[in-house]
Design a protein around this motif. Structure first.
Motif, mmCIF file in Angstrom:
data_model
loop_
_atom_site.group_PDB
_atom_site.id
_atom_site.type_symbol
_atom_site.label_atom_id
_atom_site.label_comp_id
_atom_site.label_asym_id
_atom_site.label_seq_id
_atom_site.Cartn_x
_atom_site.Cartn_y
_atom_site.Cartn_z
ATOM 1 N N ARG A 225 29.509 50.922 34.382
ATOM 2 C CA ARG A 225 30.716 50.159 34.718
ATOM 3 C C ARG A 225 31.259 50.627 36.061
ATOM 4 N NH1 ARG A 225 34.554 47.335 31.671
ATOM 5 N NH2 ARG A 225 33.611 48.089 29.740
ATOM 6 N N LEU A 226 31.614 49.665 36.901
ATOM 7 C CA LEU A 226 32.209 49.948 38.203
ATOM 8 C C LEU A 226 33.719 50.076 38.037
ATOM 9 C CD1 LEU A 226 31.543 50.088 41.302
ATOM 10 C CD2 LEU A 226 32.102 47.640 41.368
ATOM 11 N N VAL A 227 34.286 51.202 38.503
ATOM 12 C CA VAL A 227 35.713 51.475 38.325
ATOM 13 C C VAL A 227 36.344 51.757 39.687
ATOM 14 C CG1 VAL A 227 37.437 52.869 37.113
ATOM 15 C CG2 VAL A 227 35.175 52.527 36.080
ATOM 16 N N THR A 228 37.515 51.189 39.923
ATOM 17 C CA THR A 228 38.285 51.465 41.131
ATOM 18 C C THR A 228 39.764 51.548 40.751
ATOM 19 O OG1 THR A 228 38.588 50.793 43.449
ATOM 20 C CG2 THR A 228 38.682 49.047 41.799
ATOM 21 N N PRO A 229 40.545 52.382 41.430
ATOM 22 C CA PRO A 229 41.973 52.466 41.103
ATOM 23 C C PRO A 229 42.667 51.119 41.270
ATOM 24 C CG PRO A 229 41.321 54.334 42.453
ATOM 25 C CD PRO A 229 40.162 53.380 42.448
ATOM 26 N N PRO A 230 43.646 50.812 40.428
ATOM 27 C CA PRO A 230 44.341 49.515 40.514
ATOM 28 C C PRO A 230 45.243 49.455 41.733
ATOM 29 C CG PRO A 230 45.372 50.906 38.859
ATOM 30 C CD PRO A 230 44.151 51.644 39.312
ATOM 31 N N ASP A 231 45.564 48.228 42.154
ATOM 32 C CA ASP A 231 46.328 48.085 43.396
ATOM 33 C C ASP A 231 47.811 48.391 43.243
ATOM 34 O OD1 ASP A 231 47.225 45.819 42.095
ATOM 35 O OD2 ASP A 231 46.201 44.397 43.424
ATOM 36 N N HIS A 232 48.264 48.757 42.032
ATOM 37 C CA HIS A 232 49.647 49.223 41.924
ATOM 38 C C HIS A 232 49.754 50.722 42.206
ATOM 39 C CE1 HIS A 232 48.903 51.137 38.014
ATOM 40 N NE2 HIS A 232 48.364 50.013 37.596
ATOM 41 N N GLU A 233 48.614 51.396 42.393
ATOM 42 C CA GLU A 233 48.615 52.791 42.834
ATOM 43 C C GLU A 233 48.964 52.824 44.332
ATOM 44 O OE1 GLU A 233 47.992 55.543 41.029
ATOM 45 O OE2 GLU A 233 47.520 54.534 39.151
ATOM 46 N N PRO A 234 49.340 54.009 44.875
ATOM 47 C CA PRO A 234 49.666 54.090 46.308
ATOM 48 C C PRO A 234 48.411 54.048 47.174
ATOM 49 C CG PRO A 234 49.841 56.254 45.297
ATOM 50 C CD PRO A 234 49.586 55.286 44.175
ATOM 51 N N LEU A 235 47.871 52.854 47.330
ATOM 52 C CA LEU A 235 46.648 52.660 48.104
ATOM 53 C C LEU A 235 46.713 51.331 48.835
ATOM 54 C CD1 LEU A 235 44.763 50.369 46.449
ATOM 55 C CD2 LEU A 235 44.435 52.318 44.924
ATOM 56 N N LEU A 236 45.888 51.214 49.856
ATOM 57 C CA LEU A 236 45.730 49.941 50.551
ATOM 58 C C LEU A 236 44.711 49.111 49.771
ATOM 59 C CD1 LEU A 236 46.390 48.334 53.235
ATOM 60 C CD2 LEU A 236 44.170 49.161 54.024
ATOM 61 N N PRO A 237 45.105 47.965 49.213
ATOM 62 C CA PRO A 237 44.152 47.121 48.484
ATOM 63 C C PRO A 237 43.243 46.406 49.475
ATOM 64 C CG PRO A 237 46.315 46.100 48.476
ATOM 65 C CD PRO A 237 46.478 47.424 49.163
ATOM 66 N N GLY A 238 42.162 47.051 49.827
ATOM 67 C CA GLY A 238 41.341 46.625 50.939
ATOM 68 C C GLY A 238 40.654 45.284 50.741
ATOM 69 N N ILE A 239 40.357 44.633 51.850
ATOM 70 C CA ILE A 239 39.627 43.373 51.820
ATOM 71 C C ILE A 239 38.188 43.621 51.394
ATOM 72 C CG2 ILE A 239 38.759 41.510 53.305
ATOM 73 C CD1 ILE A 239 41.492 41.860 54.850
ATOM 74 N N THR A 240 37.608 44.731 51.831
ATOM 75 C CA THR A 240 36.256 45.065 51.373
ATOM 76 C C THR A 240 36.272 45.418 49.893
ATOM 77 O OG1 THR A 240 35.755 45.869 53.586
ATOM 78 C CG2 THR A 240 34.231 46.498 51.845
ATOM 79 N N ARG A 241 37.333 46.035 49.419
ATOM 80 C CA ARG A 241 37.482 46.298 47.979
ATOM 81 C C ARG A 241 37.412 44.990 47.196
ATOM 82 N NH1 ARG A 241 41.880 45.957 44.550
ATOM 83 N NH2 ARG A 241 42.037 47.482 42.835
ATOM 84 N N ALA A 242 38.156 43.983 47.650
ATOM 85 C CA ALA A 242 38.137 42.685 46.972
ATOM 86 C C ALA A 242 36.753 42.050 47.042
ATOM 87 C CB ALA A 242 39.178 41.760 47.602
ATOM 88 N N THR A 243 36.080 42.224 48.178
ATOM 89 C CA THR A 243 34.731 41.690 48.321
ATOM 90 C C THR A 243 33.778 42.344 47.325
ATOM 91 O OG1 THR A 243 35.090 41.259 50.683
ATOM 92 C CG2 THR A 243 32.809 41.373 49.929
ATOM 93 N N VAL A 244 33.863 43.668 47.202
ATOM 94 C CA VAL A 244 32.983 44.385 46.269
ATOM 95 C C VAL A 244 33.213 43.904 44.839
ATOM 96 C CG1 VAL A 244 32.510 46.652 45.232
ATOM 97 C CG2 VAL A 244 32.701 46.420 47.717
ATOM 98 N N LEU A 245 34.466 43.728 44.444
ATOM 99 C CA LEU A 245 34.751 43.262 43.086
ATOM 100 C C LEU A 245 34.185 41.858 42.857
ATOM 101 C CD1 LEU A 245 38.400 44.593 42.678
ATOM 102 C CD2 LEU A 245 36.348 45.453 41.526
ATOM 103 N N ALA A 246 34.284 40.989 43.864
ATOM 104 C CA ALA A 246 33.724 39.641 43.735
ATOM 105 C C ALA A 246 32.209 39.675 43.636
ATOM 106 C CB ALA A 246 34.160 38.782 44.919
#
Length: 297
Positions: free
Chosen positions: A195-216
């Motif tokens: 399973r691929l896991v990444t911290p949620p975007d309500h954490e203190p992080l920049l919700p990156g565009i590449t992050r969204a691409t990887v999830l898609a």
């Protein structure tokens, strides 16, 4: 850097883009930026990957610093394509930048906003393997993590230098709750039990565009995903780890906190292959993500 940059509405020689020592953003970090890669496409053309998303985030970042930009998304996209075209490169990086000028000095000075777009050839190939450590600096929520403020990157700069001084390539920040949040300039992904896991975007992080691409792309490939906090022991016990951002793409992690990992692991390798195909226009499902600079010869 390219010979021409776009500054305040027009293409000018790079050497003409000179600013005074009283530039407000130089003293107080009051600048915002965004940017991503452009690629030589499989059909011979050139395209900027997810340009519209980067420009929208750039405009949103500017609003958080009370910047009233005299250009809208359409003008900034056109400016970006013009700069990439002028560079003459197929593969490269292009950045949008907005900052307060040098008319007056002082924290409360209300100076006009300057806007620029500049392109350059990145220093190294994307996807290089990386060795990670945990940063000694905290990374709490008392800031605006969704915006790309220049001043925010002082903390990232310190953590990166600390990592490099200890023989690592990058550092990971912990949030106030002790979970792992992000790297100095990239989002974090781990693989546990397939399973691929990444911290949620309500954490203190920049919700990156590449992050969204990887999830898609993970969804395309049928890879299970989960957005959830990552405790430190999940990080060091992960089967695979990689970082993701627009400049370096997907970077497999070979070492984290002294523990060696396969780099790339099987899940990471599948995502890297799909990402590289998508950014070069080889996947018809995601060609809408590419803003063409030029068509095939």
């Amino acid at each position: 850097m390219t010979d021409l940059v776009w500054l305040d509405g027009q293409l000018v020689p790079a050497e003409a883009a000179r600013f005074g020592l009283l530039t407000h953003s130089l003293h107080y970090g009051t600048a915002v930026f965004d940017g991503g890669r452009h690629y030589r496409l499989a059909d011979g053309g050139v395209g900027v990957f997810r340009l519209g998303d980067h420009v929208r985030r750039f405009l949103a970042s500017a609003e958080t610093l009370w910047m009233s930009l005299p250009y809208g998304a359409e003008q900034l996209c056109a400016a970006t394509l013009a700069v990439v075209r002028a560079s003459g490169r197929g593969d490269g990086y292009v950045r949008q930048l907005a900052f307060y000028g040098d008319e007056r000095i002082g924290l409360g000075a209300r100076n006009p906003v300057r806007v620029a777009v500049v392109a350059w050839e990145p220093g190294g190939p994307p996807g290089a393997h990386v060795k990670l450590r945990i940063a000694s600096l905290g990374h709490g929520g008392g800031w605006v993590p969704t915006a790309k403020h220049a001043g925010h990157y002082g903390r990232a700069f310190l953590a990166l230098r600390e990592a490099q001084a200890s023989g690592h390539d990058d550092a990971l920040f912990l949030g106030d709750d002790g979970t792992v949040v992000e790297a100095t300039g990239a989002n974090l992904f781990i693989v546990r039990d397939g399973r691929l896991v990444t911290p949620p975007d309500h954490e203190p992080l920049l919700p990156g565009i590449t992050r969204a691409t990887v999830l898609a792309l993970a969804a395309d490939l049928g890879i299970p995903t989960l957005e959830a906090p990552i405790p430190r022991h999940h990080l060091v016990g992960a089967d695979e780890v990689f970082l993701a951002n627009s400049a370096a793409e997907l970077r497999p992690v070979v070492l984290v906190e002294g523990r060696r990992l396969p780099a790339p692991g099987p899940v990471t390798a599948r995502l890297v292959a799909r990402y590289r195909a998508v950014v070069r226009g080889e996947d018809p499902r995601h060609r809408a993500w590419i803003a063409r600079v030029e068509d095939p010869a």
